[in-house]
Design a protein around this motif. Structure first.
Motif, mmCIF file in Angstrom:
data_model
loop_
_atom_site.group_PDB
_atom_site.id
_atom_site.type_symbol
_atom_site.label_atom_id
_atom_site.label_comp_id
_atom_site.label_asym_id
_atom_site.label_seq_id
_atom_site.Cartn_x
_atom_site.Cartn_y
_atom_site.Cartn_z
ATOM 1 N N ASP A 28 13.010 11.579 -5.864
ATOM 2 C CA ASP A 28 13.659 11.483 -4.560
ATOM 3 C C ASP A 28 12.814 10.705 -3.560
ATOM 4 O OD1 ASP A 28 11.698 13.469 -4.491
ATOM 5 O OD2 ASP A 28 12.763 14.693 -3.028
ATOM 6 N N ILE A 29 11.794 10.010 -4.049
ATOM 7 C CA ILE A 29 10.863 9.312 -3.169
ATOM 8 C C ILE A 29 10.799 7.836 -3.527
ATOM 9 C CG2 ILE A 29 8.443 9.134 -2.438
ATOM 10 C CD1 ILE A 29 8.108 12.064 -3.111
ATOM 11 N N VAL A 30 10.816 7.007 -2.504
ATOM 12 C CA VAL A 30 10.504 5.591 -2.667
ATOM 13 C C VAL A 30 9.217 5.386 -1.882
ATOM 14 C CG1 VAL A 30 11.267 3.225 -2.295
ATOM 15 C CG2 VAL A 30 12.955 5.003 -2.806
ATOM 16 N N PRO A 31 8.066 5.503 -2.563
ATOM 17 C CA PRO A 31 6.788 5.479 -1.845
ATOM 18 C C PRO A 31 6.461 4.096 -1.275
ATOM 19 C CG PRO A 31 6.400 5.534 -4.207
ATOM 20 C CD PRO A 31 7.886 5.645 -4.008
ATOM 21 N N LYS A 32 5.957 4.119 -0.053
ATOM 22 C CA LYS A 32 5.476 2.883 0.573
ATOM 23 C C LYS A 32 4.003 2.680 0.267
ATOM 24 C CE LYS A 32 8.865 3.177 4.208
ATOM 25 N NZ LYS A 32 9.172 3.632 5.510
ATOM 26 N N GLU A 33 3.306 3.780 0.075
ATOM 27 C CA GLU A 33 1.888 3.733 -0.277
ATOM 28 C C GLU A 33 1.586 4.885 -1.216
ATOM 29 O OE1 GLU A 33 -0.262 5.929 3.368
ATOM 30 O OE2 GLU A 33 0.693 4.025 3.878
ATOM 31 N N ASP A 34 0.456 4.810 -1.881
ATOM 32 C CA ASP A 34 0.080 5.839 -2.847
ATOM 33 C C ASP A 34 -0.751 6.913 -2.152
ATOM 34 O OD1 ASP A 34 -0.644 7.389 -5.000
ATOM 35 O OD2 ASP A 34 -1.573 5.767 -6.135
ATOM 36 N N TYR A 35 -0.082 7.969 -1.760
ATOM 37 C CA TYR A 35 -0.734 9.091 -1.072
ATOM 38 C C TYR A 35 -1.836 9.717 -1.927
ATOM 39 C CZ TYR A 35 -1.115 13.754 1.045
ATOM 40 O OH TYR A 35 -1.577 14.908 1.608
ATOM 41 N N PHE A 36 -1.673 9.652 -3.241
ATOM 42 C CA PHE A 36 -2.608 10.303 -4.162
ATOM 43 C C PHE A 36 -3.668 9.354 -4.708
ATOM 44 C CE2 PHE A 36 1.406 12.690 -4.487
ATOM 45 C CZ PHE A 36 0.954 13.911 -4.028
ATOM 46 N N GLN A 37 -3.774 8.167 -4.149
ATOM 47 C CA GLN A 37 -4.717 7.160 -4.642
ATOM 48 C C GLN A 37 -6.162 7.641 -4.573
ATOM 49 O OE1 GLN A 37 -4.607 3.477 -2.495
ATOM 50 N NE2 GLN A 37 -6.070 2.484 -3.829
ATOM 51 N N CYS A 38 -6.569 8.220 -3.462
ATOM 52 C CA CYS A 38 -7.946 8.689 -3.289
ATOM 53 C C CYS A 38 -8.006 10.173 -3.632
ATOM 54 C CB CYS A 38 -8.423 8.451 -1.860
ATOM 55 S SG CYS A 38 -8.578 6.715 -1.445
ATOM 56 N N ARG A 39 -8.216 10.448 -4.901
ATOM 57 C CA ARG A 39 -8.317 11.837 -5.343
ATOM 58 C C ARG A 39 -9.557 11.983 -6.204
ATOM 59 N NH1 ARG A 39 -4.402 9.570 -8.478
ATOM 60 N NH2 ARG A 39 -4.611 9.844 -10.728
#
Length: 141
Positions: free
Chosen positions: A75-86
């Motif tokens: 249900d998401i069309v991500p504009k950026e990767d929120y989980f990139q810095c993990r």
């Protein structure tokens, strides 16, 4: 379940796919997964366990199952990767993100997806990492 395998997690379509061993049968591990949504509780699959309802004895295959499910139902069309810095530190998951020039973090224990992060702002990603690590190191003493 022993713990979430954060170090094997995959970020995909605005979700973090987190595998874990669901059960061990005759010394064979059966894997499942859980999802975090970058929309948080507004996301359809936030904290949902294995919405595809399929399990596998191979870690790579359970990831493929999750990817396929998200391709079909995300249900998401991500504009950026929120989980990139993990980061995984002492088996805990640390997510760091930047908003409005400040850094924030989310912190999940190895066995729970309840965010235990303190409400704190940082001026850099490294300051945030150092603060979290120091807190975890101190709590282990």
């Amino acid at each position: 379940m022993d713990r979430f395998l954060y170090e094997k997690s995959i970020s995909y379509q605005g979700h973090l796919i987190i595998p874990f061993v669901r059960v061990t049968v005759s010394n064979k591990k059966i894997y499942s997964y859980i999802l975090l949504s970058q929309l948080g509780h507004k996301g359809k699959f936030h904290k949902s366990e294995n919405p595809a309802d399929l399990y596998c004895s191979q870690l790579e295959k359970i990831i493929e199952i999750a990817l396929d499910h998200l391709d079909k139902y995300s249900d998401i069309v991500p504009k950026e990767d929120y989980f990139q810095c993990r980061y995984t530190y002492q088996n805990d998951l640390i997510l760091i993100y930047k908003e409005g020039g400040k850094y924030y973090y989310d912190h999940y224990k190895s066995y729970s997806l309840n965010n235990i992060a303190a409400p704190k702002l940082f001026t850099s990603e490294q300051d945030c990492i150092n603060w979290v690590k120091a807190g975890l190191d101190h709590s282990r003493k």
